[in-house]
Design a protein around this motif. Structure first.
Motif, PDB file in Angstrom:
ATOM      1  N   UNK A 220      13.073   3.105   5.224  1.00 55.02           N
ATOM      2  CA  UNK A 220      12.204   3.188   4.142  1.00 55.02           C
ATOM      3  C   UNK A 220      11.083   2.150   4.253  1.00 55.02           C
ATOM      4  N   UNK A 221       9.823   2.687   3.884  1.00 57.81           N
ATOM      5  CA  UNK A 221       8.643   1.614   3.976  1.00 57.81           C
ATOM      6  C   UNK A 221       7.697   2.257   2.963  1.00 57.81           C
ATOM      7  N   UNK A 222       6.720   1.062   2.370  1.00 52.71           N
ATOM      8  CA  UNK A 222       5.627   1.549   1.771  1.00 52.71           C
ATOM      9  C   UNK A 222       4.359   1.036   2.208  1.00 52.71           C
ATOM     10  N   UNK A 223       4.318   0.275   3.483  1.00 55.02           N
ATOM     11  CA  UNK A 223       3.172  -0.204   3.927  1.00 55.02           C
ATOM     12  C   UNK A 223       3.082   0.183   5.281  1.00 55.02           C
ATOM     13  N   UNK A 224       1.749   0.850   5.744  1.00 57.79           N
ATOM     14  CA  UNK A 224       1.557   1.493   7.036  1.00 57.79           C
ATOM     15  C   UNK A 224       0.265   1.160   7.481  1.00 57.79           C
ATOM     16  N   UNK A 225       0.149   1.258   8.802  1.00 47.88           N
ATOM     17  CA  UNK A 225      -0.939   1.087   9.716  1.00 47.88           C
ATOM     18  C   UNK A 225      -1.225   2.206  10.312  1.00 47.88           C
ATOM     19  N   UNK A 226      -2.341   2.724  10.048  1.00 46.88           N
ATOM     20  CA  UNK A 226      -2.948   4.146  10.663  1.00 46.88           C
ATOM     21  C   UNK A 226      -3.061   4.180  12.121  1.00 46.88           C
ATOM     22  N   UNK A 227      -2.885   5.228  12.720  1.00 44.12           N
ATOM     23  CA  UNK A 227      -3.192   5.478  14.074  1.00 44.12           C
ATOM     24  C   UNK A 227      -4.107   6.695  14.216  1.00 44.12           C
ATOM     25  N   UNK A 228      -4.608   6.781  15.420  1.00 43.63           N
ATOM     26  CA  UNK A 228      -5.557   8.046  15.558  1.00 43.63           C
ATOM     27  C   UNK A 228      -4.357   9.026  15.550  1.00 43.63           C
ATOM     28  N   UNK A 229      -3.446   9.146  16.105  1.00 43.66           N
ATOM     29  CA  UNK A 229      -2.662  10.375  16.198  1.00 43.66           C
ATOM     30  C   UNK A 229      -2.036  10.799  14.695  1.00 43.66           C
ATOM     31  N   UNK A 230      -1.989   9.844  13.879  1.00 43.15           N
ATOM     32  CA  UNK A 230      -1.754  10.304  12.521  1.00 43.15           C
ATOM     33  C   UNK A 230      -2.894  11.046  11.913  1.00 43.15           C
ATOM     34  N   UNK A 231      -4.159  10.558  12.299  1.00 46.43           N
ATOM     35  CA  UNK A 231      -5.351  11.369  11.609  1.00 46.43           C
ATOM     36  C   UNK A 231      -5.628  12.871  12.309  1.00 46.43           C
TER      37      UNK A 231
END
Length: 505
Positions: A220-231
């Motif tokens: 489990x985690x509540x801090x994330x760094x976005x990537x192009x694939x996520x978008x």
């Protein structure tokens, strides 16, 4: 998404990998040092500097010793500095120290390292303390850090700059290495995303070291760094038999005398989001300006000559944005009050709408659940109060989002998206050239257009912030950061969509 774990979880990931891959801890250290070695060789591009490697007594120092051996093996001039032999070394540090001495690469002690005088092109490797550090550095190690910070050489920190904490604030006056580059293993550290640490961390990269994917996936985690694939996975494909009604009807409430440009920027940006229809509500003084500059928008004219004083019938609209250029007149206050009373859909609130809410504290309780607030740091301070460091800021964001049941987009480097559920998303796109008037108005229009198309508030935040920053990055390639204008961002929203949808990482 790249998870940003606290230090304790990263230790668990190491242990899980050692137990389940299986791999010995010394081999995992070798793997980490090899990733640093590969990155450094790519960065050097044929240069042959001298290396000064400062190693602490723990596993971070062990990484430095392994790296020193690898660099020495290909004939770089390497000088290694370690703690006194009276200190207790970690087992893996001791193994790598023995390997190093077999190469006749005799280290010196930290006290002697204070006499190192690298030239500007040389490289200092900081492997004194890793992310497990829990207290401020004192003694000879503090002297060494202060010495490193006075030197003119390039500084590369292994995993984290020595003296910096991953998950909590440092005390004022603490000694921390000022790195030019930080090579973080597997995950970024939360402290990398906070403005007060910019000059300490420098440019940072994440080097994968093969920690166990199953552990990472299930943790489990509540801090994330976005990537192009996520978008890319968020963007909805447009269907062949769709029509303008399919993509929603947005309303923007914006502009006042002298600030009609904000209404123009947010309107043009909204239209570039893919929205089906847009109506922009402006005072009388903005009608002819908007009608002649934003041909695709419909105009709702407020009775007020210079300021919006009321709201139109809200029933036709699937999303509403308010605030750009609105001003803080008595009429503008009345407009926001009526909007909060009548709105049945989540709102996008920016600029003067937020400033009015800061002046009318009791009105904040009436913000519709699921709304999106887009403050810059000073606007958020007016809403929620002051903070002393970035970690306190994160707490304030989380508390406010939970209490008001809203999504907060805190604009800046690594723009932060905070959800009512306590999750934080850090955005990788954007550049300092976007610190220019009107950039926030562009974001407001883009978010409103995405909400109107039935994107969820969270998806609208993630997609809008990423595309806004990516458009700014594409624009800066043409204009440079210094000459970047908000209108340039709008002109590159389309290319940002295309690059995100079709191009690989």
């Amino acid at each position: 998404m790249i998870k940003i774990f606290p230090v304790g979880i990263v230790r668990e990931a190491d242990a899980y990998t050692i137990a389940h891959e299986p791999v010995a801890s010394i081999d995992l250290m070798e793997r980490a040092a090899s990733r640093c070695y590969d990155w450094i060789l790519r960065k050097l591009s044929g240069r042959t500097p001298r290396f000064y490697i400062f190693c602490g007594p723990g596993n971070n120092g062990g990484d430095g010793l392994a790296l020193a051996r690898m660099l020495h093996d290909i004939s770089f001039e390497v000088q290694v500095c370690i703690p006194s032999d009276k200190e207790k070394y970690s087992p893996d540090f001791s193994i790598n120290l023995k390997k190093l001495k077999c190469l006749d690469l005799e280290p010196v002690f930290l006290q002697d390292g204070l006499h190192f005088s690298p030239e500007p092109g040389d490289i200092i490797i900081d492997a004194l303390f890793g992310s497990g550090l829990s207290k401020s550095v004192e003694g000879i190690e503090r002297e060494v850090i202060n010495h490193i910070n006075k030197l003119q050489a390039i500084v590369i920190s292994i995993d984290i700059p020595s003296g910096l904490f991953a998950d909590k604030a440092i005390r004022p006056g603490a000694s921390v290495v000022h790195a030019d580059y930080t090579l973080s293993f597997q995950f970024p550290k939360l402290s990398f995303f906070l403005s007060e640490n910019e000059l300490l961390v420098g440019d940072w990269v994440v080097l994968p070291i093969g920690l166990h994917e199953e552990f990472i996936r299930n943790q489990a985690c509540n801090h994330y760094f976005l990537t192009k694939q996520d978008i890319r996975e968020i963007i909805k494909p447009r269907k062949r038999f769709s029509h303008k009604g399919t993509y929603g009807h947005a309303l923007l409430i914006a502009g006042s005398h002298g600030k009609i440009g904000a209404a123009i920027l947010s309107s043009k940006s909204c239209l570039r989001s893919g929205v089906g229809l847009l109506t922009t509500h402006v005072p009388v003084c903005g009608y002819e300006i908007l009608q002649s500059t934003v041909h695709e928008a419909m105009i709702s004219v407020d009775p007020g000559q210079n300021d919006c004083s009321r709201i139109p019938d809200l029933s036709p609209y699937s999303a509403i944005g308010a605030g750009p250029g609105l001003g803080r007149s008595r009429e503008a206050h009345n407009t926001i009050r009526l909007l909060l009373q009548e709105a049945k859909v989540p709102l996008v609130l920016d600029a003067d709408a937020l400033n009015i809410l800061a002046e009318q504290k009791t009105w904040q309780a009436f913000i519709p659940a699921g709304s999106i607030l887009t403050p810059h740091p000073k606007e958020f301070e007016r809403l929620a109060g002051k903070w002393n460091n970035g970690f306190e800021l994160l707490d304030l964001l989380g508390d406010y989002a939970l209490r008001q049941k809203v999504y907060i987009i805190l604009k800046g480097a690594f723009t932060i998206i905070c959800t009512p559920g306590g999750n934080y998303f850090f955005n990788p796109t954007g550049n300092p050239g976007m610190a220019t008037g009107g950039s926030g108005d562009v974001l407001t229009g883009l978010l409103t257009g995405l909400l109107a198309q039935n994107y969820s508030p969270l998806d609208a935040c993630l997609l809008g912030v990423y595309l806004h920053g990516h458009a700014g990055d594409l624009a800066s390639l043409k204009t440079g950061q210094e000459a970047l204008l908000a209108g340039d961002i709008i002109n590159h929203i389309g290319p940002a969509f295309q690059d995100t949808i079709y191009d690989s990482e």
